[in-house]
Motif scaffolding. Structure first.
Motif, mmCIF file in Angstrom:
data_model
loop_
_atom_site.group_PDB
_atom_site.id
_atom_site.type_symbol
_atom_site.label_atom_id
_atom_site.label_comp_id
_atom_site.label_asym_id
_atom_site.label_seq_id
_atom_site.Cartn_x
_atom_site.Cartn_y
_atom_site.Cartn_z
ATOM 1 N N LEU A 179 32.492 -22.190 37.349
ATOM 2 C CA LEU A 179 32.881 -21.264 38.402
ATOM 3 C C LEU A 179 32.693 -21.912 39.764
ATOM 4 O O LEU A 179 31.685 -22.566 40.025
ATOM 5 N N GLY A 180 33.666 -21.702 40.631
ATOM 6 C CA GLY A 180 33.573 -22.229 41.981
ATOM 7 C C GLY A 180 32.679 -21.366 42.855
ATOM 8 O O GLY A 180 32.202 -20.303 42.440
ATOM 9 N N THR A 181 32.472 -21.816 44.067
ATOM 10 C CA THR A 181 31.603 -21.099 45.008
ATOM 11 C C THR A 181 32.377 -20.539 46.192
ATOM 12 O O THR A 181 31.792 -20.001 47.125
ATOM 13 N N GLY A 182 33.692 -20.670 46.156
ATOM 14 C CA GLY A 182 34.522 -20.179 47.255
ATOM 15 C C GLY A 182 34.796 -18.690 47.155
ATOM 16 O O GLY A 182 34.299 -18.005 46.253
ATOM 17 N N PRO A 183 35.600 -18.179 48.090
ATOM 18 C CA PRO A 183 35.925 -16.745 48.091
ATOM 19 C C PRO A 183 36.836 -16.345 46.933
ATOM 20 O O PRO A 183 37.496 -17.186 46.317
ATOM 21 N N VAL A 184 36.829 -15.055 46.634
ATOM 22 C CA VAL A 184 37.679 -14.475 45.583
ATOM 23 C C VAL A 184 38.687 -13.559 46.264
ATOM 24 O O VAL A 184 38.348 -12.819 47.204
ATOM 25 N N TYR A 185 39.935 -13.586 45.792
ATOM 26 C CA TYR A 185 40.996 -12.793 46.415
ATOM 27 C C TYR A 185 40.864 -11.308 46.105
ATOM 28 O O TYR A 185 40.912 -10.470 46.998
#
Length: 201
Positions: A179-185
């Protein structure tokens, strides 16, 4: 004949008798005690065979601690949470820009539910490829018009490699690797539970 005074004889005989019988000498008017004893012989060192016989499986004698010996821990091991995986519809896209700011490439994926930076393995038939979520999409209406829902967009180059056609819409097998650590849409919508493995918020 030698004459002894009675009191001298009495003191002498009493002292001699007391010492012979009890091992205690009484001197004068005071009491001085000398207890006779013998020291126990020094204990013999355990033989090599006795020590070896007492060694356990660890090779240590009971009570002996080995250097670097780790005792078993009774604390339960924490298992890593399983990452989402399953079957969905995969569509393809190609945009000049991505939500992450990175240029579009073969490895670019888009998803409305996975955070930017998420690594996903996509399999179609006998071919597989690993991509990274660097963009948001498809839109809710595009996700919902497919069965199963289209929760991931593949770059046209990846779709070309996996199916032989750049623009396509096909069933895929997906497995989130990290899983990434960026934002989710979006945190809800069609196929959210399938993409994340949790119920909609």
């Amino acid at each position: 004949m030698i004459n002894f005074r009675r009191d001298t004889f009495d003191r002498f005989s009493a002292k001699t008798i007391a010492t012979a019988v009890t091992g205690v000498a009484v001197v004068g008017a005071g009491l001085s005690v000398a207890v006779l004893h013998t020291e126990a012989p020094p204990a013999k060192a355990a033989s090599a065979s006795t020590v070896e016989a007492s060694r356990g499986v660890s090779g240590l004698v009971p009570g002996e601690v080995g250097h670097g010996l780790k005792l078993p821990s009774h604390a339960p091991e924490k298992k890593a949470a399983a990452l989402p995986g399953g079957i969905s519809t995969g569509t393809s896209f190609w945009d000049a820009q991505t939500a992450s700011g990175k240029p579009m490439s073969y490895h670019t994926l888009a998803s409305p539910y996975w955070p930017l930076g998420t690594k996903v393995k996509v399999t179609i038939g006998k071919k597989s490829a690993v991509g990274v979520v660097e963009d948001f999409g498809p839109a809710e209406w595009a996700v919902a018009q497919h069965n199963p829902p289209a929760i991931v967009d593949l770059s046209e180059e990846m779709m070309q490699y996996l199916t032989g056609t750049r623009s396509n819409s096909v069933p895929i097998k997906f497995q989130v690797l990290q899983l990434g650590t960026g934002p989710v849409y979006r945190h809800s919508g069609t196929g959210y539970d399938m993409a994340t493995g949790v119920s909609e918020k």
